[in-house]
Design a protein around this motif. Sequence first.
Motif, PDB file in Angstrom:
ATOM      1  N   TYR A   1       0.825  -1.214   0.000  1.00 26.95           N
ATOM      2  CA  TYR A   1       0.000   0.000   0.000  1.00 26.95           C
ATOM      3  C   TYR A   1       0.859   1.264   0.000  1.00 26.95           C
ATOM      4  O   TYR A   1       0.468   2.281  -0.581  1.00 26.95           O
ATOM      5  N   LYS A   2       2.046   1.191   0.651  1.00 24.61           N
ATOM      6  CA  LYS A   2       2.967   2.330   0.589  1.00 24.61           C
ATOM      7  C   LYS A   2       3.388   2.594  -0.853  1.00 24.61           C
ATOM      8  O   LYS A   2       3.419   3.742  -1.311  1.00 24.61           O
TER       9      LYS A   2
ATOM     10  N   ASN B   1      -6.094  -8.674   0.558  1.00 28.86           N
ATOM     11  CA  ASN B   1      -5.035  -8.322   1.510  1.00 28.86           C
ATOM     12  C   ASN B   1      -4.393  -9.559   2.105  1.00 28.86           C
ATOM     13  O   ASN B   1      -4.990 -10.637   2.131  1.00 28.86           O
TER      14      ASN B   1
ATOM     15  N   ALA C   1      -1.574  -9.712   7.956  1.00 26.38           N
ATOM     16  CA  ALA C   1      -1.715  -8.349   8.480  1.00 26.38           C
ATOM     17  C   ALA C   1      -2.923  -8.225   9.404  1.00 26.38           C
ATOM     18  O   ALA C   1      -3.069  -7.235  10.126  1.00 26.38           O
TER      19      ALA C   1
ATOM     20  N   THR D   1       0.991 -10.254  14.235  1.00 30.53           N
ATOM     21  CA  THR D   1       1.258  -8.831  14.078  1.00 30.53           C
ATOM     22  C   THR D   1       1.095  -8.157  15.436  1.00 30.53           C
ATOM     23  O   THR D   1       1.003  -8.849  16.453  1.00 30.53           O
TER      24      THR D   1
ATOM     25  N   ARG E   1       1.563  -2.256  14.395  1.00 33.50           N
ATOM     26  CA  ARG E   1       1.739  -2.637  13.002  1.00 33.50           C
ATOM     27  C   ARG E   1       0.385  -2.641  12.274  1.00 33.50           C
ATOM     28  O   ARG E   1       0.272  -2.183  11.135  1.00 33.50           O
ATOM     29  N   TYR E   2      -0.626  -3.179  12.950  1.00 36.66           N
ATOM     30  CA  TYR E   2      -1.967  -3.230  12.348  1.00 36.66           C
ATOM     31  C   TYR E   2      -2.490  -1.824  12.091  1.00 36.66           C
ATOM     32  O   TYR E   2      -3.059  -1.528  11.046  1.00 36.66           O
TER      33      TYR E   2
ATOM     34  N   GLU F   1      -0.762   0.876  11.566  1.00 37.05           N
ATOM     35  CA  GLU F   1      -0.027   1.443  10.429  1.00 37.05           C
ATOM     36  C   GLU F   1      -0.597   0.914   9.106  1.00 37.05           C
ATOM     37  O   GLU F   1      -0.813   1.666   8.152  1.00 37.05           O
ATOM     38  N   TYR F   2      -0.817  -0.400   9.084  1.00 35.88           N
ATOM     39  CA  TYR F   2      -1.386  -1.032   7.888  1.00 35.88           C
ATOM     40  C   TYR F   2      -2.746  -0.417   7.539  1.00 35.88           C
ATOM     41  O   TYR F   2      -3.015  -0.041   6.394  1.00 35.88           O
TER      42      TYR F   2
ATOM     43  N   SER G   1      -3.267   1.883   4.127  1.00 38.63           N
ATOM     44  CA  SER G   1      -4.101   1.308   3.066  1.00 38.63           C
ATOM     45  C   SER G   1      -5.323   2.186   2.797  1.00 38.63           C
ATOM     46  O   SER G   1      -5.645   2.478   1.642  1.00 38.63           O
TER      47      SER G   1
END
Lengths: 236, 236, 236
Positions: free
Chosen positions: C2-3, C36, C40, C46, C50-51, C53-54, C58
């Motif tokens: 996604y980044k 996905n 994640a 995870t 982290r979640y 951020e994801y 996204s």
Amino acid sequence: MYKALEQTLDDLHNDKAVRGVIFRSALDRDIYTAGNDINALFAPRTTLARYREYLVISNRFLAKLLSSPLVTVAAIKGACPAGGCVLALCCDYRIMKSGSIGLNEVALAIPVPAYWARLMSSAIGEGEAYRMCTLARQIPASRALQIGLIDEIHEDVDAQARRFMNETLKLPDVGRIATKMSFRQSLAQEMGDEKRLAKEADKSWDKLSSKETVAILTAVMAKLSKKGKRKADGKL
Amino acid sequence: MYKALEQTLDDLHNDKAVRGVIFRSALDRDIYTAGNDINALFAPRTTLARYREYLVISNRFLAKLLSSPLVTVAAIKGACPAGGCVLALCCDYRIMKSGSIGLNEVALAIPVPAYWARLMSSAIGEGEAYRMCTLARQIPASRALQIGLIDEIHEDVDAQARRFMNETLKLPDVGRIATKMSFRQSLAQEMGDEKRLAKEADKSWDKLSSKETVAILTAVMAKLSKKGKRKADGKL
Amino acid sequence: MYKALEQTLDDLHNDKAVRGVIFRSALDRDIYTAGNDINALFAPRTTLARYREYLVISNRFLAKLLSSPLVTVAAIKGACPAGGCVLALCCDYRIMKSGSIGLNEVALAIPVPAYWARLMSSAIGEGEAYRMCTLARQIPASRALQIGLIDEIHEDVDAQARRFMNETLKLPDVGRIATKMSFRQSLAQEMGDEKRLAKEADKSWDKLSSKETVAILTAVMAKLSKKGKRKADGKL
């Protein structure tokens, strides 16, 4: 024209004997309306003040029509672009004979007014309205029926509109009007709000007076003018 | 009846073993419900206080049903006007055998409650819901399927409802319930809000107790009473 | 991923020569995306940070895509679940070859994110979207066309996407972009709001880290892993 339409609608609202109104075309040819006059949107031939007046009056009329207590029917005997399409969307019921219908502003580099787009979304759902408006689609009556942009196809729209009107007027007014208001009153109030409209006018004017829009409308008007005086003048 | 429905639903919600509920008709004839009792809406036979209680309890039940964590199915074996239609709209899934369905209040000079109209708009889109409600249309199962007012037509609605229930209960509850809430929770909260309902009752009462509405309902009830005791009593 | 998608979209937006973008699959098989990465969303593999951020990255990308001034087309040559479906919903136009499409999170005990459900409601109406999302339905291309979830079925989606793009780019940008914004800008702003997304992440994490969801995802991942490395990894 919008002043006359608004005055006529006000008069009908003040006449207690009137319970419904049909919007039809008096042209011989199969045209409902040619839409708004492009000159009202072509910056070099108008002014911000004039444009603002046009935008306020036209949308104030449309908002009154949207929440009119009358039974309102559009008897669409043919071509129904932009201004004609939104008038029809403000009615309760739309009967069409032939031709195509849609909000085709985008083809002329003009944004579809946000409330016109919302009216189309209300009628046919946001997904269809998004495609129609952003792609400047005008669709034939058969497709318009399929997606619910019109309610009926009929060879004689005037006769059919009268039949629908007579049938609908058998319903008592009291529940019908209250139910209509619960669907449309708040949208009509927002749409017809004069302060909002004046702001919208200022914002739209920036786009209408941009080089890009003026160049495209100049080309469109040259094309229409070539087509000769016998055809409809440049309308949207 | 609405008190009993609400109590039953509360009991089901408190029973952790229960994950779904089917609303079916126990009548022999192909009727789902005859709708609400006209007497509850006929001003001369009730009072504002009684009407307000009726409106609050019925809509509080409907709002609870709308956002129930249970899988909710309407097994509609026949006629499904007004009160029956809105109960079905508050379920997750609607299976119909025959008969017609719609919010036909306007035919009896009664406004469709605003939240009932919104529920229909949610199910079938605002354009279709507008026509259905303002024109008091009741449509056959085949048309209801076409526009998404029901999800399936089936000869044996009870058996099919159980099949659908068993299939749906294979899905884990946790994601299904959270997703259901994201669609329905805020609408259910508004709809079931008792202060809002009390206000709506006062406003509707003005209309229900108007000469016009009382006269029309008097005529309707006389007609229904002529049809004889063997037919369903006047219901909406 | 996604980044990279967000960076690419930012680059396209900064390049004045670019007026449109097509999202296609480079796979040989008829798969658009596998959705996905389940890892994640699988709490044991995870962390909340982290979640979060994801989820933020996204959805920030998706919101930018939703209100991109570019003409955006999804050329969907096959299977299009969850994450692939929402990417397609953020485009202007969707052309599909085969396979099925839907937001199937509920089948894996995961709620459909509220804004993803709203995007589906915008495209196909709330009634259809409710059924699709709460019942975890993935429907074939033919049905998706019928309800307006896609715009076209075509054997060669890449060629057809280019044809549509060329046709659409004949329209002047100025009116098209303003009209697109009137439909999508406010929804995109809400959806991409980072504070809102951080809150949503915290709320979703409670569900993702619940025993029920972890148990179901564990079973799903075991099944997918059995299917062998030749098949797509567990994706949603």
